[in-house]
Design a protein around this motif. Structure first.
Motif, PDB file in Angstrom:
ATOM      1  N   LEU A  19     -62.586  20.665  72.081  1.00 43.65           N
ATOM      2  CA  LEU A  19     -63.788  19.971  72.331  1.00 43.65           C
ATOM      3  C   LEU A  19     -63.840  18.619  71.479  1.00 43.65           C
ATOM      4  O   LEU A  19     -64.105  17.558  71.824  1.00 43.65           O
ATOM      5  CB  LEU A  19     -65.057  20.861  71.697  1.00 43.65           C
ATOM      6  CG  LEU A  19     -66.343  20.110  71.937  1.00 43.65           C
ATOM      7  CD1 LEU A  19     -66.901  19.551  73.434  1.00 43.65           C
ATOM      8  CD2 LEU A  19     -67.391  20.993  71.198  1.00 43.65           C
ATOM      9  N   THR A  20     -63.318  18.840  70.321  1.00 44.10           N
ATOM     10  CA  THR A  20     -63.010  17.660  69.379  1.00 44.10           C
ATOM     11  C   THR A  20     -62.002  16.738  70.064  1.00 44.10           C
ATOM     12  O   THR A  20     -62.179  15.370  70.260  1.00 44.10           O
ATOM     13  CB  THR A  20     -62.314  18.135  68.114  1.00 44.10           C
ATOM     14  OG1 THR A  20     -63.383  19.005  67.497  1.00 44.10           O
ATOM     15  CG2 THR A  20     -62.437  17.026  67.088  1.00 44.10           C
ATOM     16  N   ILE A  21     -60.873  17.105  70.726  1.00 47.58           N
ATOM     17  CA  ILE A  21     -60.066  16.388  71.382  1.00 47.58           C
ATOM     18  C   ILE A  21     -60.798  15.693  72.369  1.00 47.58           C
ATOM     19  O   ILE A  21     -60.292  14.438  72.778  1.00 47.58           O
ATOM     20  CB  ILE A  21     -58.866  17.315  71.781  1.00 47.58           C
ATOM     21  CG1 ILE A  21     -57.945  17.857  70.717  1.00 47.58           C
ATOM     22  CG2 ILE A  21     -57.707  16.454  72.789  1.00 47.58           C
ATOM     23  CD1 ILE A  21     -57.364  16.567  69.877  1.00 47.58           C
ATOM     24  N   LEU A  22     -61.191  16.351  73.364  1.00 49.05           N
ATOM     25  CA  LEU A  22     -61.882  15.841  74.513  1.00 49.05           C
ATOM     26  C   LEU A  22     -62.983  14.661  74.200  1.00 49.05           C
ATOM     27  O   LEU A  22     -63.162  13.728  74.664  1.00 49.05           O
ATOM     28  CB  LEU A  22     -62.783  16.808  75.349  1.00 49.05           C
ATOM     29  CG  LEU A  22     -61.835  17.932  76.043  1.00 49.05           C
ATOM     30  CD1 LEU A  22     -62.532  18.895  76.639  1.00 49.05           C
ATOM     31  CD2 LEU A  22     -60.868  17.093  77.140  1.00 49.05           C
ATOM     32  N   LEU A  23     -63.786  14.939  73.039  1.00 49.72           N
ATOM     33  CA  LEU A  23     -64.599  13.870  72.631  1.00 49.72           C
ATOM     34  C   LEU A  23     -63.941  12.614  71.884  1.00 49.72           C
ATOM     35  O   LEU A  23     -64.311  11.566  72.487  1.00 49.72           O
ATOM     36  CB  LEU A  23     -65.411  14.483  71.424  1.00 49.72           C
ATOM     37  CG  LEU A  23     -66.446  15.672  71.965  1.00 49.72           C
ATOM     38  CD1 LEU A  23     -67.120  16.187  70.557  1.00 49.72           C
ATOM     39  CD2 LEU A  23     -67.482  14.854  72.869  1.00 49.72           C
ATOM     40  N   LEU A  24     -62.872  13.034  71.208  1.00 47.95           N
ATOM     41  CA  LEU A  24     -62.030  11.708  70.707  1.00 47.95           C
ATOM     42  C   LEU A  24     -61.305  10.979  71.661  1.00 47.95           C
ATOM     43  O   LEU A  24     -61.254   9.668  71.791  1.00 47.95           O
ATOM     44  CB  LEU A  24     -60.903  12.448  69.986  1.00 47.95           C
ATOM     45  CG  LEU A  24     -61.567  12.697  68.471  1.00 47.95           C
ATOM     46  CD1 LEU A  24     -60.283  13.496  67.519  1.00 47.95           C
ATOM     47  CD2 LEU A  24     -62.214  11.586  67.511  1.00 47.95           C
ATOM     48  N   SER A  25     -60.948  11.790  72.797  1.00 47.06           N
ATOM     49  CA  SER A  25     -60.251  10.935  74.084  1.00 47.06           C
ATOM     50  C   SER A  25     -61.429  10.148  74.660  1.00 47.06           C
ATOM     51  O   SER A  25     -60.970   9.041  75.159  1.00 47.06           O
ATOM     52  CB  SER A  25     -59.657  12.056  74.823  1.00 47.06           C
ATOM     53  OG  SER A  25     -58.771  12.760  74.485  1.00 47.06           O
ATOM     54  N   GLY A  26     -62.510  10.607  74.974  1.00 47.18           N
ATOM     55  CA  GLY A  26     -63.539   9.822  75.658  1.00 47.18           C
ATOM     56  C   GLY A  26     -63.818   8.572  74.863  1.00 47.18           C
ATOM     57  O   GLY A  26     -63.962   7.676  75.424  1.00 47.18           O
ATOM     58  N   VAL A  27     -64.240   8.945  73.392  1.00 41.59           N
ATOM     59  CA  VAL A  27     -64.655   8.056  72.775  1.00 41.59           C
ATOM     60  C   VAL A  27     -63.586   6.624  72.617  1.00 41.59           C
ATOM     61  O   VAL A  27     -63.798   5.504  72.582  1.00 41.59           O
ATOM     62  CB  VAL A  27     -64.747   8.401  71.169  1.00 41.59           C
ATOM     63  CG1 VAL A  27     -65.194   7.411  70.230  1.00 41.59           C
ATOM     64  CG2 VAL A  27     -66.273   9.260  71.380  1.00 41.59           C
ATOM     65  N   LEU A  28     -62.058   7.184  72.460  1.00 43.47           N
ATOM     66  CA  LEU A  28     -61.020   6.338  72.081  1.00 43.47           C
ATOM     67  C   LEU A  28     -60.832   5.526  73.418  1.00 43.47           C
ATOM     68  O   LEU A  28     -60.548   4.369  73.441  1.00 43.47           O
ATOM     69  CB  LEU A  28     -59.754   7.162  71.893  1.00 43.47           C
ATOM     70  CG  LEU A  28     -58.492   6.217  71.624  1.00 43.47           C
ATOM     71  CD1 LEU A  28     -58.631   5.110  70.649  1.00 43.47           C
ATOM     72  CD2 LEU A  28     -57.349   7.047  71.235  1.00 43.47           C
ATOM     73  N   SER A  29     -61.124   6.023  74.507  1.00 49.09           N
ATOM     74  CA  SER A  29     -60.971   5.260  76.047  1.00 49.09           C
ATOM     75  C   SER A  29     -61.861   4.362  75.976  1.00 49.09           C
ATOM     76  O   SER A  29     -61.661   3.239  76.318  1.00 49.09           O
ATOM     77  CB  SER A  29     -61.001   6.441  76.923  1.00 49.09           C
ATOM     78  OG  SER A  29     -60.817   5.732  78.275  1.00 49.09           O
TER      79      SER A  29
END
Length: 590
Positions: A19-29
């Motif tokens: 969940l953290t990775i997905l949130l970070l991916s979305g935010v970073l993108s």
């Protein structure tokens, strides 16, 4: 396997990490996209300022050469340039034919430019079917905004770059996930192994192996848990040893008690019976356990008493007579057993009172014989007193003084004998008397009328506070009248002049409660439980002064109980007393 704590920890950690990775991916993108677009907007703004300076010299005065200028500038900076007048009409466009383009009055960047600001936006262009970034600057003429110059560029390159970055991030995240899964499995194993050991140890302790202890070297909270379980096992072992010791003592006490003990559950089934009870009733424990107590102890009123114990929490005492295995008299005491303030079971205590009953019978016979023997000399004494009172003694003062004393003592002894005889008759009659249906109003009126002169001399009035019309009870006329006479005479003897004596009745579903209340001297609290004992006097001096024998209330109690009723008293010293007795209703009046 999947429900083990190891897998639960692994799945939990993996889920949180993913969940953290997905949130970070979305935010970073999103951050990268905004970064590139902001940089593109800044670049377009700089180019728009340059274009604004070139175009403001030709617009609107030289619109004929404007289109060529726009196309030349657009080609030079590789950017689409659009000139829009203040009405939103496209005047010129470096890439498209201005005449066929839509009105741009509603474009957000154009609206901002008309306000004299730098307008910018990123949106999908329906003209060229792609997402564009727009920057618009106002065109002024004589200090008035007459239109806008807008520069735009496709964002395809930005999205292409972002896709490449996302691909790199994806591979990086997959590698991180793989590493994390390996680490989380290792970590969960470190955590779960001590917990699994604790679980196995706790199970062994729960199954009764109280000597088992945990000897792992876990640290932190798990170590504290292991110490707590060891401490719990130790304390539980001590408690069970203590309970076993108490159980052994209780079994020893129950086994050697002379009184019989029977414990019944809320259904009336026997759960415990000691040796004394088995001997008294002639039964064996293995044959009566889990059986109804009625199969062991047959008596008509015990079931009613036991229901009062189990349902109302009362303590009931009853004398019963059994013939098997041998004839004997038993005193039965039934009391509730509570568990968490709820009545859980009932205990029945059986005491063999056959010898006591025999002694009471012998005493009653002795009192009857003594009373009979005393009747003759008492008659002679009364005759002698009558002779003295006829005038044979010459000294008047001496004659009157001795005559009064002898007459008073004679009357007192006579009443004592009569009371003893009455009590003996009641105790000797084991069977209940033949009860009749008695009208309360008749017998109460007769008794009050009979005592009227005595009450008048004492300065008292006997009154009734309720109607007794058509109230019927089960009793004998003579017995009930004797009850009322005793209670009212006591009230008269122990109530000062100008006091009150009141007779009242209260109806209950199956019986009536008659109350005789006075405002006399009252009975001390320590004496109240014993007022119905034979020869017991709360106020001995006053009792002798009034000629009391100490048997009146005992006679009353025996009479009321022979009617199937009960009697009790309430009193406050110096405030008065109230004696209550309950009499059953006739069956046709229930």
């Amino acid at each position: 396997m999947l429900n083990s704590i190891r897998w639960r920890i692994t799945v939990t950690y993996f889920s949180l990490f993913l969940l953290t990775i997905l949130l970070l991916s979305g935010v970073l993108s999103k951050v990268l996209e905004n970064y590139f677009i902001n940089n593109l907007t800044v670049s377009l703004t700089k180019e728009a300022i340059i274009a604004q300076q070139f175009i403001e010299g030709s617009y609107p005065a030289n619109q004929q050469g404007l289109d060529a200028l726009v196309k030349e500038l657009g080609a030079t900076i590789s950017t689409r340039i659009t000139i829009i007048d203040h009405t939103g009409r496209v005047i010129s466009d470096s890439d498209e034919i201005a005449l066929i383009m839509d009105n741009h009055l509603d474009r957000p960047e154009f609206i901002q430019a008309l306000d004299g600001k730098i307008g910018s936006s990123t949106r999908f262009s329906t003209t060229i079917n792609t997402t564009m970034t727009y920057v618009a600057l106002p065109l002024t003429h004589k200090n008035e905004v007459v239109g806008a110059v807008r520069l735009s560029i496709p964002t395809d390159q930005i999205h292409s770059t972002l896709r490449e970055i996302n691909t790199i991030l994806l591979f990086t995240f997959l590698l991180a996930i793989l590493i994390f899964v390996i680490l989380s499995l290792r970590l969960s194993s470190i955590i779960s192994k001590p917990l699994e050991e604790v679980t196995r140890s706790a199970t062994r302790i729960a199954l009764g192996d109280l000597k088992h202890r945990i000897f792992t070297l876990a640290q932190g909270e798990i170590g504290q848990l292991e110490q707590a379980i060891n401490f719990m096992a130790e304390k539980q072992q001590e408690k069970i040893a203590e309970i076993d010791d108490k159980k052994s003592k209780l079994e020893a006490v129950l086994s050697h008690m002379t009184s019989g003990i029977i414990v019944v559950n809320h259904k009336g089934s026997i759960t415990l019976i000691n040796h004394a009870a088995q001997a008294l009733l002639g039964v064996k424990a293995h044959k009566v356990l889990d059986k109804s107590f009625q199969a062991v102890l047959r008596h008509g009123d015990i079931l009613t008493d036991l229901n009062q114990v189990l349902q109302q929490g009362k303590v009931v005492t009853r004398d019963i007579y059994i013939e098997n295995p041998t004839a004997k008299s038993l005193q039965l005491v039934m009391a509730p057993i509570y568990h968490d303030k709820v009545i859980w079971e009932g205990v029945l205590v059986l005491t063999d009172v056959t010898a006591i009953k025999e002694l009471e019978k012998m005493r009653s016979q002795f009192v009857a014989n003594v009373s009979h023997e005393l009747r003759t000399p008492l008659t002679s004494i009364k005759g002698f007193v009558e002779t003295l009172q006829s005038g044979m003694v010459t000294d008047q003062n001496t004659r009157e003084r001795f005559l009064t004393i002898i007459a008073s003592e004679t009357e007192r002894l006579s009443r004592l004998i009569e009371d003893i005889l009455d009590l003996s008759k009641i105790e000797a009659n084991k069977n209940k008397p033949q009860l009749d249906t008695i009208l309360l109003d008749t017998i109460i009126d007769d008794t009050i009328h009979q005592l009227k002169d005595q009450a008048d001399k004492a300065g008292l009035v006997i009154s009734t506070s309720s109607s007794f019309d058509n109230i019927k009870v089960l009793a004998t006329y003579d017995g009930l009248k004797q009850v009322l006479l005793n209670l009212l005479q006591n009230a008269i003897n122990y109530t000062s002049p100008n006091g009150t004596i009141e007779v009242s009745v209260k109806e209950e579903p199956s019986h009536y409660i008659v109350a005789v209340k006075d405002t006399g001297v009252g009975i001390p609290a320590e004496d109240l439980p014993r007022v119905f004992e034979r020869f017991y006097r709360a106020d001995k001096a006053r009792s002798r002064e009034k000629g009391g024998t100490g048997l009146g209330l005992s006679i009353v109690k025996h009479l009321i109980e022979s009617f199937g009723g009960s009697i009790w008293a309430e009193s406050l010293e110096g405030k008065g007393s109230t004696f209550y007795f309950a009499l059953r209703k006739p069956e046709d009046n229930c």
